[in-house]
Write a protein that holds these residues in place. Structure first.
Motif, short mmCIF file in Angstrom:
data_model
loop_
_atom_site.label_atom_id
_atom_site.label_comp_id
_atom_site.label_asym_id
_atom_site.label_seq_id
_atom_site.Cartn_x
_atom_site.Cartn_y
_atom_site.Cartn_z
N ASP A 62 0.84 -1.20 0.00
CA ASP A 62 0.00 0.00 0.00
C ASP A 62 0.88 1.26 0.00
O ASP A 62 1.66 1.47 0.92
N LEU A 63 0.74 2.05 -1.04
CA LEU A 63 1.54 3.27 -1.16
C LEU A 63 0.72 4.53 -0.92
O LEU A 63 1.13 5.62 -1.28
N SER A 64 -0.46 4.38 -0.31
CA SER A 64 -1.32 5.55 -0.12
C SER A 64 -0.67 6.59 0.78
O SER A 64 -0.78 7.79 0.52
N GLU A 65 0.04 6.16 1.81
CA GLU A 65 0.74 7.11 2.70
C GLU A 65 1.81 7.88 1.92
O GLU A 65 1.90 9.10 1.99
N ARG A 66 2.62 7.14 1.15
CA ARG A 66 3.68 7.78 0.36
C ARG A 66 3.08 8.71 -0.67
O ARG A 66 3.57 9.81 -0.90
N SER A 68 0.16 10.29 -0.61
CA SER A 68 -0.38 11.48 0.07
C SER A 68 0.73 12.44 0.46
O SER A 68 0.60 13.66 0.26
N GLN A 69 1.82 11.91 0.98
CA GLN A 69 2.95 12.75 1.38
C GLN A 69 3.58 13.41 0.17
O GLN A 69 3.93 14.60 0.20
N LEU A 70 3.73 12.65 -0.90
CA LEU A 70 4.32 13.20 -2.13
C LEU A 70 3.48 14.35 -2.66
O LEU A 70 4.01 15.42 -3.00
N ILE A 71 2.17 14.17 -2.72
CA ILE A 71 1.28 15.23 -3.21
C ILE A 71 1.38 16.46 -2.31
O ILE A 71 1.48 17.60 -2.80
N ALA A 72 1.39 16.25 -1.01
CA ALA A 72 1.50 17.38 -0.07
C ALA A 72 2.83 18.11 -0.26
O ALA A 72 2.87 19.35 -0.30
N ASP A 73 3.92 17.35 -0.39
CA ASP A 73 5.23 17.97 -0.58
C ASP A 73 5.30 18.76 -1.87
O ASP A 73 5.85 19.88 -1.90
N LEU A 74 4.75 18.21 -2.94
CA LEU A 74 4.78 18.91 -4.23
C LEU A 74 3.92 20.16 -4.19
O LEU A 74 4.27 21.19 -4.77
N ARG A 75 2.80 20.10 -3.50
CA ARG A 75 1.90 21.25 -3.45
C ARG A 75 2.55 22.44 -2.74
O ARG A 75 2.33 23.58 -3.11
N VAL A 76 3.35 22.19 -1.71
CA VAL A 76 3.97 23.29 -0.97
C VAL A 76 5.36 23.65 -1.50
O VAL A 76 5.97 24.61 -1.03
N SER A 77 5.85 22.90 -2.50
CA SER A 77 7.15 23.22 -3.08
C SER A 77 7.08 24.54 -3.84
O SER A 77 5.99 25.05 -4.14
N GLU A 78 8.23 25.09 -4.17
CA GLU A 78 8.26 26.34 -4.94
C GLU A 78 7.52 26.16 -6.26
O GLU A 78 6.72 27.02 -6.66
N GLU A 79 7.77 25.05 -6.94
CA GLU A 79 7.08 24.79 -8.20
C GLU A 79 5.58 24.69 -8.00
O GLU A 79 4.79 25.26 -8.76
N GLY A 80 5.17 23.96 -6.98
CA GLY A 80 3.76 23.80 -6.70
C GLY A 80 3.07 25.12 -6.40
O GLY A 80 1.97 25.40 -6.89
N GLN A 81 3.72 25.95 -5.61
CA GLN A 81 3.16 27.25 -5.27
C GLN A 81 3.09 28.15 -6.50
O GLN A 81 2.09 28.87 -6.69
N ASN A 82 4.13 28.10 -7.34
CA ASN A 82 4.10 28.88 -8.58
C ASN A 82 2.98 28.42 -9.50
O ASN A 82 2.30 29.23 -10.14
N GLY A 83 2.78 27.11 -9.56
CA GLY A 83 1.70 26.57 -10.39
C GLY A 83 0.33 26.97 -9.87
O GLY A 83 -0.55 27.35 -10.64
#
Length: 101
Positions: A62-66, A68-83
């Protein structure tokens, strides 16, 4: 793959083995449209998504935890915030090249 059945493209779509089926004369146009769509995605998010697919194939647990964490990390990254900013400002994301360049 169990029966070695030979089937047409429409059947492959029905089996969900392919996403789209187009006539041969429309193939180049469709490929170009998909390429242009891919080029609008965040480069780091695309890399992360490809890695996630590779991880799922290699580690069937089960990779649901990973995920979810990946999506959260990408969303708050500089790229994610710029997007997100570009989306809310109704502007192209910074990584999308304009036709003026």
């Amino acid at each position: 793959f169990l029966t070695a059945e030979v089937f047409k493209a429409q059947a492959a779509k029905g089996y969900q083995l392919v996403h789209e089926v187009v006539a041969t004369e429309q193939l180049d146009e469709q490929v170009q449209a998909i390429v242009e769509q891919i080029l609008t995605t965040g480069p780091q998010a695309s890399i992360a998504a490809k890695q996630l697919v590779a991880d799922i194939v290699q580690a069937p647990e089960d990779l649901s935890e990973r995920t979810s964490q990946l999506i959260a990390d990408l969303r708050v990254s500089e790229e994610g915030q710029n997007g997100l900013k570009a989306f809310f400002d109704k502007q192209p994301a910074p990584w999308i090249k304009s036709n003026k360049e």
